[in-house]
Motif scaffolding. Structure first.
Motif, PDB file in Angstrom:
ATOM      1  N   UNK A 271       0.812  -1.207   0.000  1.00 30.63           N
ATOM      2  CA  UNK A 271       0.000   0.000   0.000  1.00 30.63           C
ATOM      3  C   UNK A 271       0.854   1.270   0.000  1.00 30.63           C
ATOM      4  N   UNK A 272       1.817   1.295  -0.893  1.00 29.52           N
ATOM      5  CA  UNK A 272       2.636   2.495  -1.039  1.00 29.52           C
ATOM      6  C   UNK A 272       1.920   3.500  -1.937  1.00 29.52           C
ATOM      7  N   UNK A 273       2.514   4.659  -2.066  1.00 25.26           N
ATOM      8  CA  UNK A 273       1.922   5.692  -2.917  1.00 25.26           C
ATOM      9  C   UNK A 273       1.895   5.247  -4.372  1.00 25.26           C
ATOM     10  N   UNK A 274       2.954   4.599  -4.810  1.00 21.36           N
ATOM     11  CA  UNK A 274       2.993   4.107  -6.184  1.00 21.36           C
ATOM     12  C   UNK A 274       1.931   3.034  -6.409  1.00 21.36           C
ATOM     13  N   UNK A 275       1.761   2.137  -5.452  1.00 25.18           N
ATOM     14  CA  UNK A 275       0.732   1.101  -5.566  1.00 25.18           C
ATOM     15  C   UNK A 275      -0.656   1.698  -5.620  1.00 25.18           C
ATOM     16  N   UNK A 276      -0.894   2.721  -4.812  1.00 28.47           N
ATOM     17  CA  UNK A 276      -2.197   3.394  -4.842  1.00 28.47           C
ATOM     18  C   UNK A 276      -2.430   4.067  -6.187  1.00 28.47           C
ATOM     19  N   UNK A 277      -1.368   4.585  -6.789  1.00 27.63           N
ATOM     20  CA  UNK A 277      -1.488   5.200  -8.105  1.00 27.63           C
ATOM     21  C   UNK A 277      -1.851   4.159  -9.149  1.00 27.63           C
ATOM     22  N   UNK A 278      -1.232   2.986  -9.084  1.00 23.68           N
ATOM     23  CA  UNK A 278      -1.570   1.902 -10.012  1.00 23.68           C
ATOM     24  C   UNK A 278      -3.033   1.511  -9.884  1.00 23.68           C
TER      25      UNK A 278
ATOM     26  N   UNK B  54      -5.358   4.141 -11.181  1.00 21.44           N
ATOM     27  CA  UNK B  54      -5.356   4.148 -12.635  1.00 21.44           C
ATOM     28  C   UNK B  54      -6.302   3.074 -13.184  1.00 21.44           C
ATOM     29  N   UNK B  55      -6.279   1.891 -12.589  1.00 23.59           N
ATOM     30  CA  UNK B  55      -7.198   0.827 -13.020  1.00 23.59           C
ATOM     31  C   UNK B  55      -8.639   1.240 -12.760  1.00 23.59           C
ATOM     32  N   UNK B  56      -8.896   1.803 -11.600  1.00 16.11           N
ATOM     33  CA  UNK B  56     -10.264   2.204 -11.266  1.00 16.11           C
ATOM     34  C   UNK B  56     -10.763   3.299 -12.208  1.00 16.11           C
ATOM     35  N   UNK B  57      -9.892   4.236 -12.562  1.00 23.71           N
ATOM     36  CA  UNK B  57     -10.284   5.291 -13.504  1.00 23.71           C
ATOM     37  C   UNK B  57     -10.615   4.723 -14.872  1.00 23.71           C
TER      38      UNK B  57
ATOM     39  N   UNK C 100     -12.204  -6.285 -19.600  1.00 21.85           N
ATOM     40  CA  UNK C 100     -11.200  -7.363 -19.569  1.00 21.85           C
ATOM     41  C   UNK C 100      -9.867  -6.883 -20.111  1.00 21.85           C
ATOM     42  N   UNK C 101      -9.900  -6.038 -21.134  1.00 21.46           N
ATOM     43  CA  UNK C 101      -8.656  -5.498 -21.687  1.00 21.46           C
ATOM     44  C   UNK C 101      -7.971  -4.581 -20.668  1.00 21.46           C
ATOM     45  N   UNK C 102      -8.761  -3.782 -19.945  1.00 20.50           N
ATOM     46  CA  UNK C 102      -8.188  -2.928 -18.899  1.00 20.50           C
ATOM     47  C   UNK C 102      -7.505  -3.771 -17.831  1.00 20.50           C
ATOM     48  N   UNK C 103      -8.154  -4.849 -17.411  1.00 19.92           N
ATOM     49  CA  UNK C 103      -7.571  -5.703 -16.388  1.00 19.92           C
ATOM     50  C   UNK C 103      -6.318  -6.416 -16.895  1.00 19.92           C
TER      51      UNK C 103
ATOM     52  N   UNK D 186      -3.532  -3.919 -16.892  1.00 21.31           N
ATOM     53  CA  UNK D 186      -3.090  -3.674 -15.518  1.00 21.31           C
ATOM     54  C   UNK D 186      -2.243  -4.837 -15.016  1.00 21.31           C
ATOM     55  N   UNK D 187      -2.670  -6.053 -15.303  1.00 21.00           N
ATOM     56  CA  UNK D 187      -1.902  -7.223 -14.884  1.00 21.00           C
ATOM     57  C   UNK D 187      -0.529  -7.238 -15.550  1.00 21.00           C
ATOM     58  N   UNK D 188      -0.466  -6.885 -16.826  1.00 20.93           N
ATOM     59  CA  UNK D 188       0.816  -6.808 -17.517  1.00 20.93           C
ATOM     60  C   UNK D 188       1.703  -5.722 -16.960  1.00 20.93           C
TER      61      UNK D 188
END
Length: 132
Positions: A37-44, A47-50, A109-112, A115-117
């Motif tokens: 739960x770092x700042x970078x992780x929250x940004x990732x 980004x997925x949620x957006x 599905x493409x967004x996920x 994000x996984x990649x």
């Protein structure tokens, strides 16, 4: 008199070829950033949620315009009479609903997958993780 020439000596190379050596990743994988739960992780994650929200709002807008205009169209006296209303509501709306829903699912599905990649370790093989 010249000496007979011997064939060149063959050498056997043992060891790992250079291209297959495993190098450590240049940075910590983003999975650890997210789990810690770092700042970078929250940004990732943000980004997925957006991107998922954007896909959902686009699907809603594409669906709301044609289906939302139908009641206004049926207020016209010439259009509201006859079986045209039932044909539009009972038959023509459902392919539009199906197409919008299918497009949304493909985009989500493409967004996920993107994000996984982005967050996966490039040295790990793709696929589900095995429990350790």
């Amino acid at each position: 008199m010249a000496e007979p020439q011997q064939p060149p000596r063959r050498e056997i190379v043992t060891g790992v070829p250079r291209g297959t050596r495993r190098r450590p990743p240049p940075h910590a994988p983003a999975c650890s950033e997210i789990s810690e739960q770092t700042t970078l992780g929250a940004t990732y994650v943000r980004s997925l949620m957006r991107s998922q929200l954007r896909a959902g709002l686009c699907a809603l807008a594409v669906l709301a315009v044609p289906v939302g205009v139908l009641p206004l169209l049926f207020l016209l006296p010439r259009v509201a009479s006859g079986p045209l209303v039932w044909v539009v509501l009972g038959v023509l709306v459902y392919p539009v609903l199906w197409f919008v829903a299918r497009t949304y699912v493909i985009r989500a599905e493409r967004n996920e997958a993107d994000f996984t990649g982005l967050v996966s370790d490039p040295t790990e093989p793709p696929g589900p993780r095995r429990p350790e």
